[in-house]
Design an enzyme around this catalytic site. Structure first.
Site, PDB file in Angstrom:
ATOM      1  N   ASP A 190       0.218   9.610 -13.814  1.00  0.00           N
ATOM      2  CA  ASP A 190      -1.232   9.547 -13.835  1.00  0.00           C
ATOM      3  C   ASP A 190      -1.735  10.421 -14.977  1.00  0.00           C
ATOM      4  OD1 ASP A 190      -3.469   8.745 -11.354  1.00  0.00           O
ATOM      5  OD2 ASP A 190      -4.112   9.972 -13.060  1.00  0.00           O
ATOM      6  N   THR A 244      -9.173  -1.518 -13.398  1.00  0.00           N
ATOM      7  CA  THR A 244      -9.503  -2.658 -14.272  1.00  0.00           C
ATOM      8  C   THR A 244     -10.988  -2.957 -14.072  1.00  0.00           C
ATOM      9  OG1 THR A 244      -8.769  -4.078 -12.468  1.00  0.00           O
ATOM     10  CG2 THR A 244      -7.214  -3.717 -14.281  1.00  0.00           C
ATOM     11  N   ARG A 304      -3.226  -6.125  -1.957  1.00  0.00           N
ATOM     12  CA  ARG A 304      -4.147  -6.699  -0.952  1.00  0.00           C
ATOM     13  C   ARG A 304      -4.394  -5.640   0.126  1.00  0.00           C
ATOM     14  NH1 ARG A 304      -1.493 -12.008   1.182  1.00  0.00           N
ATOM     15  NH2 ARG A 304      -3.520 -13.084   1.132  1.00  0.00           N
ATOM     16  N   LYS A 312      -5.640 -13.372  -5.710  1.00  0.00           N
ATOM     17  CA  LYS A 312      -6.328 -12.077  -5.510  1.00  0.00           C
ATOM     18  C   LYS A 312      -7.800 -12.178  -5.852  1.00  0.00           C
ATOM     19  CE  LYS A 312      -7.139  -7.803  -4.735  1.00  0.00           C
ATOM     20  NZ  LYS A 312      -7.240  -7.273  -3.356  1.00  0.00           N
ATOM     21  N   ARG A 328     -15.418 -13.297  -0.697  1.00  0.00           N
ATOM     22  CA  ARG A 328     -16.149 -12.236   0.009  1.00  0.00           C
ATOM     23  C   ARG A 328     -17.526 -12.022  -0.618  1.00  0.00           C
ATOM     24  NH1 ARG A 328     -14.846  -8.982   3.988  1.00  0.00           N
ATOM     25  NH2 ARG A 328     -15.342  -6.763   4.068  1.00  0.00           N
ATOM     26  N   GLY A 364     -21.024  -2.800  -3.096  1.00  0.00           N
ATOM     27  CA  GLY A 364     -20.522  -1.802  -4.045  1.00  0.00           C
ATOM     28  C   GLY A 364     -19.015  -1.775  -4.139  1.00  0.00           C
ATOM     29  N   CYS A 384     -14.420  -3.419  -6.880  1.00  0.00           N
ATOM     30  CA  CYS A 384     -13.655  -4.647  -6.638  1.00  0.00           C
ATOM     31  C   CYS A 384     -14.579  -5.834  -6.446  1.00  0.00           C
ATOM     32  CB  CYS A 384     -12.762  -4.424  -5.436  1.00  0.00           C
ATOM     33  SG  CYS A 384     -11.663  -3.023  -5.689  1.00  0.00           S
ATOM     34  N   TYR A 386     -19.844   3.757  -1.689  1.00  0.00           N
ATOM     35  CA  TYR A 386     -20.110   2.323  -1.514  1.00  0.00           C
ATOM     36  C   TYR A 386     -19.805   1.825  -0.123  1.00  0.00           C
ATOM     37  CZ  TYR A 386     -15.231   0.693  -1.701  1.00  0.00           C
ATOM     38  OH  TYR A 386     -13.912   0.447  -1.417  1.00  0.00           O
ATOM     39  N   ARG A 394     -18.636   3.772  -7.566  1.00  0.00           N
ATOM     40  CA  ARG A 394     -18.857   2.704  -8.558  1.00  0.00           C
ATOM     41  C   ARG A 394     -19.603   1.549  -7.913  1.00  0.00           C
ATOM     42  NH1 ARG A 394     -12.989   2.939 -11.619  1.00  0.00           N
ATOM     43  NH2 ARG A 394     -12.375   4.017  -9.731  1.00  0.00           N
TER      44      ARG A 394
HETATM   45  N1  LIG Z   1      -9.666   0.494  -4.285  1.00  0.00           N
HETATM   46  C1  LIG Z   1      -9.359  -0.601  -3.612  1.00  0.00           C
HETATM   47  O1  LIG Z   1      -9.808  -0.823  -2.473  1.00  0.00           O
HETATM   48  C2  LIG Z   1      -8.448  -1.593  -4.230  1.00  0.00           C
HETATM   49  C3  LIG Z   1      -8.188  -1.593  -5.603  1.00  0.00           C
HETATM   50  N2  LIG Z   1      -7.370  -2.547  -6.118  1.00  0.00           N
HETATM   51  C4  LIG Z   1      -7.025  -2.552  -7.534  1.00  0.00           C
HETATM   52  O2  LIG Z   1      -6.376  -1.307  -7.841  1.00  0.00           O
HETATM   53  C5  LIG Z   1      -6.956  -0.718  -8.982  1.00  0.00           C
HETATM   54  C6  LIG Z   1      -6.946   0.777  -8.819  1.00  0.00           C
HETATM   55  O3  LIG Z   1      -7.804   1.055  -7.746  1.00  0.00           O
HETATM   56  P1  LIG Z   1      -7.943   2.532  -7.183  1.00  0.00           P
HETATM   57  O4  LIG Z   1      -6.599   3.104  -6.893  1.00  0.00           O
HETATM   58  O5  LIG Z   1      -8.960   2.476  -6.101  1.00  0.00           O
HETATM   59  O6  LIG Z   1      -8.567   3.319  -8.438  1.00  0.00           O
HETATM   60  P2  LIG Z   1      -8.817   4.885  -8.533  1.00  0.00           P
HETATM   61  O7  LIG Z   1      -9.932   5.063  -9.500  1.00  0.00           O
HETATM   62  O8  LIG Z   1      -8.902   5.495  -7.183  1.00  0.00           O
HETATM   63  O9  LIG Z   1      -7.447   5.450  -9.193  1.00  0.00           O
HETATM   64  C7  LIG Z   1      -7.037   5.064 -10.475  1.00  0.00           C
HETATM   65  C8  LIG Z   1      -6.045   6.125 -10.972  1.00  0.00           C
HETATM   66  O10 LIG Z   1      -5.501   5.676 -12.215  1.00  0.00           O
HETATM   67  C9  LIG Z   1      -5.411   6.794 -13.081  1.00  0.00           C
HETATM   68  N3  LIG Z   1      -5.327   6.349 -14.475  1.00  0.00           N
HETATM   69  C10 LIG Z   1      -6.341   6.012 -15.298  1.00  0.00           C
HETATM   70  N4  LIG Z   1      -5.849   5.691 -16.511  1.00  0.00           N
HETATM   71  C11 LIG Z   1      -4.496   5.802 -16.437  1.00  0.00           C
HETATM   72  C12 LIG Z   1      -3.425   5.604 -17.358  1.00  0.00           C
HETATM   73  N5  LIG Z   1      -3.655   5.210 -18.617  1.00  0.00           N
HETATM   74  N6  LIG Z   1      -2.157   5.831 -16.928  1.00  0.00           N
HETATM   75  C13 LIG Z   1      -1.919   6.242 -15.660  1.00  0.00           C
HETATM   76  N7  LIG Z   1      -2.889   6.439 -14.737  1.00  0.00           N
HETATM   77  C14 LIG Z   1      -4.157   6.227 -15.137  1.00  0.00           C
HETATM   78  C15 LIG Z   1      -6.656   7.608 -12.770  1.00  0.00           C
HETATM   79  O11 LIG Z   1      -6.506   8.948 -13.212  1.00  0.00           O
HETATM   80  C16 LIG Z   1      -6.719   7.476 -11.252  1.00  0.00           C
HETATM   81  O12 LIG Z   1      -6.005   8.507 -10.610  1.00  0.00           O
HETATM   82  C17 LIG Z   1      -8.379  -1.305  -9.029  1.00  0.00           C
HETATM   83  O13 LIG Z   1      -8.859  -1.372 -10.328  1.00  0.00           O
HETATM   84  C18 LIG Z   1      -8.215  -2.677  -8.441  1.00  0.00           C
HETATM   85  O14 LIG Z   1      -7.894  -3.561  -9.487  1.00  0.00           O
HETATM   86  C19 LIG Z   1      -6.810  -3.529  -5.349  1.00  0.00           C
HETATM   87  C20 LIG Z   1      -7.040  -3.550  -3.998  1.00  0.00           C
HETATM   88  C21 LIG Z   1      -7.838  -2.584  -3.348  1.00  0.00           C
HETATM   89  C1  LIG Z   2     -11.326  -9.838   0.307  1.00  0.00           C
HETATM   90  C2  LIG Z   2     -11.424  -8.461   0.844  1.00  0.00           C
HETATM   91  O1  LIG Z   2     -11.647  -8.251   1.998  1.00  0.00           O
HETATM   92  N1  LIG Z   2     -11.257  -7.469  -0.041  1.00  0.00           N
HETATM   93  C3  LIG Z   2     -11.300  -6.094   0.405  1.00  0.00           C
HETATM   94  C4  LIG Z   2     -12.232  -5.320  -0.522  1.00  0.00           C
HETATM   95  O2  LIG Z   2     -12.314  -4.034  -0.032  1.00  0.00           O
HETATM   96  P1  LIG Z   2     -13.521  -3.024  -0.492  1.00  0.00           P
HETATM   97  O3  LIG Z   2     -12.969  -1.646  -0.353  1.00  0.00           O
HETATM   98  O4  LIG Z   2     -14.078  -3.444  -1.795  1.00  0.00           O
HETATM   99  O5  LIG Z   2     -14.627  -3.121   0.636  1.00  0.00           O
HETATM  100  P2  LIG Z   2     -15.457  -4.325   1.259  1.00  0.00           P
HETATM  101  O6  LIG Z   2     -15.358  -4.161   2.730  1.00  0.00           O
HETATM  102  O7  LIG Z   2     -15.083  -5.613   0.673  1.00  0.00           O
HETATM  103  O8  LIG Z   2     -16.968  -3.930   0.819  1.00  0.00           O
HETATM  104  C5  LIG Z   2     -17.401  -4.086  -0.487  1.00  0.00           C
HETATM  105  C6  LIG Z   2     -18.917  -3.861  -0.448  1.00  0.00           C
HETATM  106  O9  LIG Z   2     -19.543  -4.955   0.244  1.00  0.00           O
HETATM  107  C7  LIG Z   2     -20.341  -4.463   1.327  1.00  0.00           C
HETATM  108  N2  LIG Z   2     -20.233  -5.436   2.425  1.00  0.00           N
HETATM  109  C8  LIG Z   2     -19.003  -5.745   2.926  1.00  0.00           C
HETATM  110  C9  LIG Z   2     -18.896  -6.685   3.929  1.00  0.00           C
HETATM  111  C10 LIG Z   2     -20.067  -7.315   4.427  1.00  0.00           C
HETATM  112  O10 LIG Z   2     -20.034  -8.148   5.333  1.00  0.00           O
HETATM  113  N3  LIG Z   2     -21.280  -6.972   3.889  1.00  0.00           N
HETATM  114  C11 LIG Z   2     -21.394  -6.051   2.890  1.00  0.00           C
HETATM  115  O11 LIG Z   2     -22.495  -5.766   2.424  1.00  0.00           O
HETATM  116  C12 LIG Z   2     -19.766  -3.103   1.661  1.00  0.00           C
HETATM  117  O12 LIG Z   2     -20.761  -2.273   2.229  1.00  0.00           O
HETATM  118  C13 LIG Z   2     -19.337  -2.592   0.291  1.00  0.00           C
HETATM  119  O13 LIG Z   2     -20.421  -1.998  -0.391  1.00  0.00           O
HETATM  120  O14 LIG Z   2     -11.716  -5.355  -1.840  1.00  0.00           O
HETATM  121  C14 LIG Z   2     -10.379  -4.842  -1.984  1.00  0.00           C
HETATM  122  C15 LIG Z   2      -9.990  -4.939  -3.432  1.00  0.00           C
HETATM  123  O15 LIG Z   2      -9.543  -5.958  -3.883  1.00  0.00           O
HETATM  124  O16 LIG Z   2     -10.131  -3.910  -4.072  1.00  0.00           O
HETATM  125  C16 LIG Z   2      -9.441  -5.651  -1.102  1.00  0.00           C
HETATM  126  O17 LIG Z   2      -8.111  -5.197  -1.265  1.00  0.00           O
HETATM  127  C17 LIG Z   2      -9.919  -5.545   0.316  1.00  0.00           C
HETATM  128  O18 LIG Z   2      -9.033  -6.285   1.159  1.00  0.00           O
END
Ligand SMILES: NC(=O)C1=CN([C@@H]2O[C@H](COP(=O)(O)OP(=O)(O)OC[C@H]3O[C@@H](n4cnc5c(N)ncnc54)[C@H](O)[C@@H]3O)[C@@H](O)[C@H]2O)C=CC1
Ligand SMILES: CC(=O)N[C@@H]1[C@@H](OP(=O)(O)OP(=O)(O)OC[C@H]2O[C@@H](n3ccc(=O)[nH]c3=O)[C@H](O)[C@@H]2O)O[C@H](C(=O)O)[C@@H](O)[C@@H]1O
Length: 480
Positions: free
Chosen positions: A78, A135, A203, A257, A264, A308, A311, A371, A379
């Protein structure tokens, strides 16, 4: 010595004698390995195949931890030195993930998981490279893959024949095949058939990350070639107890994905638009949605003050921006969801007007700035535009969020939850219902004249009768 090596010699792979028995040598890489699959699988499980996970955030740290509990040989990379230092000390910076803090502590103590701020050094040593970095999108809503590009270049410089690269962060369709693969080839100098590349989306939801990664639902795997898919499948069969769904190629897996997220966003937009009918129809729209959802062809989501996170509000732009194909529905859904903060502010303005209070003279407390509850992420949080629009209207705006230390993104004055009952408050807007808000003594919260404030409940989070004064719930209307 694991006894699986006994009589594996006849099944392929190099052999050596060990006390008179022929045993199969473990392998240190998987792509195009000549060893028997059982030898490959056992080599992975025995930690003979070093793994690097790039990105140790809300998703990366749980992911690295599950890899480490599986194979015992993971280096997390990281760029944030504080993240690296915390994990190296056995700490866990990701909050409210059940089981994660203890697991990270154990893995760090056993050296099963180490952390480095040098992604390139990690790439030199690893043979399985897993990428889970941000991303995001730009202010112009274009996919911003600069971080992904940087990590892929770091990996390419350390890539060896037999290595496997896995992209887990969500990307626009065609990124793996058309952007990542060419960079890996050109920068590493390896031929395309010397290393593996697959898209295997994360996921997972914050708050249940370990459960999801270990196997809430099958892992999706899409390789740029069959061997890449085979290797990814072998790895994730050991990680995910629900097994693996292998798609025809990487682009299909990328679409799986993104489509999950688009479904959603569009569904939430439908719920939000239906929610705006509340006053004109004079009914509890949420009740109608709940009852409609009792038959299997309906799964309308929940109306609220906005969508929010980095994603759901971002993923639509992974199709809208890079491709020519018409995306009317996706764009309309984004516009509906992005209109909900203004809708919420109008409910504040209208509710105050009922009492003869101008918004420009009001004191408003916004509860919950991240969010969604329990996740330290701001974000695209709806509270950002809500606070901005209230401030622009001239209100005195205050914000409460127990998960945040920094409030600079918000046009408001941060206050502690305990301070609210000592303030003169005309309106409370509940945007993100953190668990801590259940302790609010609503009877102590009042306007300057001692009467109860107007409450706008954005998430239908307040039990009936919790608050003495008027409560307007998005999708329900005023409580009777
Ligand atoms: N947060 C979620 O609920 C979900 C996120 N994802 C995907 O996963 C990605 C990451 O999500 P989070 O873990 O929530 O993000 P996050 O913002 O919590 O963590 C990202 C990490 O990557 C590090 N980083 C940044 N630039 C880097 C580099 N050049 N080399 C190595 N590390 C670096 C940052 O310092 C940070 O610790 C998202 O962009 C999304 O595409 C997929 C499913 C769920
Ligand atoms: C399809 C799906 O359910 N995707 C999930 C989603 O998780 P995320 O953490 O973004 O939360 P979320 O529950 O989707 O909520 C996103 C935003 O939408 C709002 N929200 C959510 C559900 C709803 O019925 N109404 C609503 O207003 C939430 O308050 C939030 O502000 O996005 C994640 C991701 O891809 O990062 C994914 O892994 C999670 O499984």
């Amino acid at each position: 010595m694991t006894d699986w090596r006994e009589d594996m010699s006849a099944a392929g792979g190099e052999t050596r004698t060990d006390g008179g028995h022929a045993v199969a040598e473990p392998v240190t890489s998987l792509y195009e390995s000549a060893a028997d699959e059982a030898v490959q699988r056992a080599s992975f499980l025995d930690g003979e195949i070093p793994v690097a996970v790039y990105g140790l955030g809300k998703m990366g740290l749980p992911l690295a931890s599950v890899f480490a509990e599986t194979c015992g040989n993971v280096t997390g990379a990281d760029v944030d030195p504080a993240v690296v230092e915390t994990i190296t000390d056995g700490g866990c910076h990701v909050k409210r993930e059940p089981g994660l803090a203890d697991l990270v502590g154990e893995l760090a103590a056993d050296d099963a998981l180490t952390a480095t701020s040098e992604p390139r050094a990690a790439a030199e040593d690893a043979s399985i490279h897993v990428v889970i970095v941000p991303t995001p999108i730009t202010d112009a809503h274009e996919p911003d893959l600069a971080i992904l590009d940087a990590v892929v270049e770091d990996i390419a410089r350390g890539l060896s024949a037999g290595d496997q690269v896995i992209i887990e962060c969500t990307v626009p369709p065609r990124t793996t095949a058309d952007r990542v693969l060419p960079t890996l080839e050109s920068v590493s100098g390896l031929d395309r058939d010397e290393f593996g590349l697959a898209f295997c989306p994360e996921r997972t939801s914050s708050g249940r990350a370990l459960e999801d990664i270990r196997g809430a639902y099958p892992k999706v795997v899409g390789g740029v070639d069959d061997e890449s898919a085979r290797v990814a499948q072998l790895i994730y069969e050991e990680i995910n107890s629900k097994g693996v769904l292998t798609t025809s190629d990487a682009t299909t897996a990328e679409c799986v994905k993104v489509f999950e997220g688009l479904y959603r966003d569009v569904n939430i937009a439908l719920a939000n638009e239906l929610g705006t009918y509340t006053d004109e129809l004079g009914i509890d729209i949420r009740e109608a949605i709940d009852v409609a959802n009792t038959q299997p062809f309906c799964d309308i989501h929940d109306p609220g003050p906005g969508v929010g996170g980095h994603c759901i509000p971002y993923y639509p732009y992974f199709l809208i921006e890079p491709f020519e194909t018409d995306s009317t529905l996706l764009e309309t859904a984004r516009a509906v969801n992005d209109s909900m903060p203004a809708y919420t502010v109008e409910k504040v303005r209208d509710g105050l007007a009922e009492d003869g209070t101008e918004l420009s003279e009001a004191s408003v407390v916004v509860l919950g700035l991240t969010y969604r509850p329990g996740v330290e992420e701001i974000r695209a949080s709806p509270s950002i535009p809500i606070a901005e629009q209230l401030s622009e209207a001239g209100a005195d705006v205050y914000g409460v969020d127990p998960m945040l230390k920094s409030f600079e993104e918000f046009s408001l004055e941060p206050v502690e939850l305990e301070e609210v009952s000592d303030m003169d408050v005309d309106t409370v807007v509940l945007v993100t219902p953190h668990d801590e808000f259940e302790s609010i003594r609503w009877g102590d919260v009042s306007r300057k004249d001692g009467t109860p404030p107007l409450v706008i409940d954005g998430r239908d989070a307040l039990e009936e009768g919790t608050v003495e004064g008027d409560v307007y719930t998005i999708g329900v209307g005023y409580d009777e």
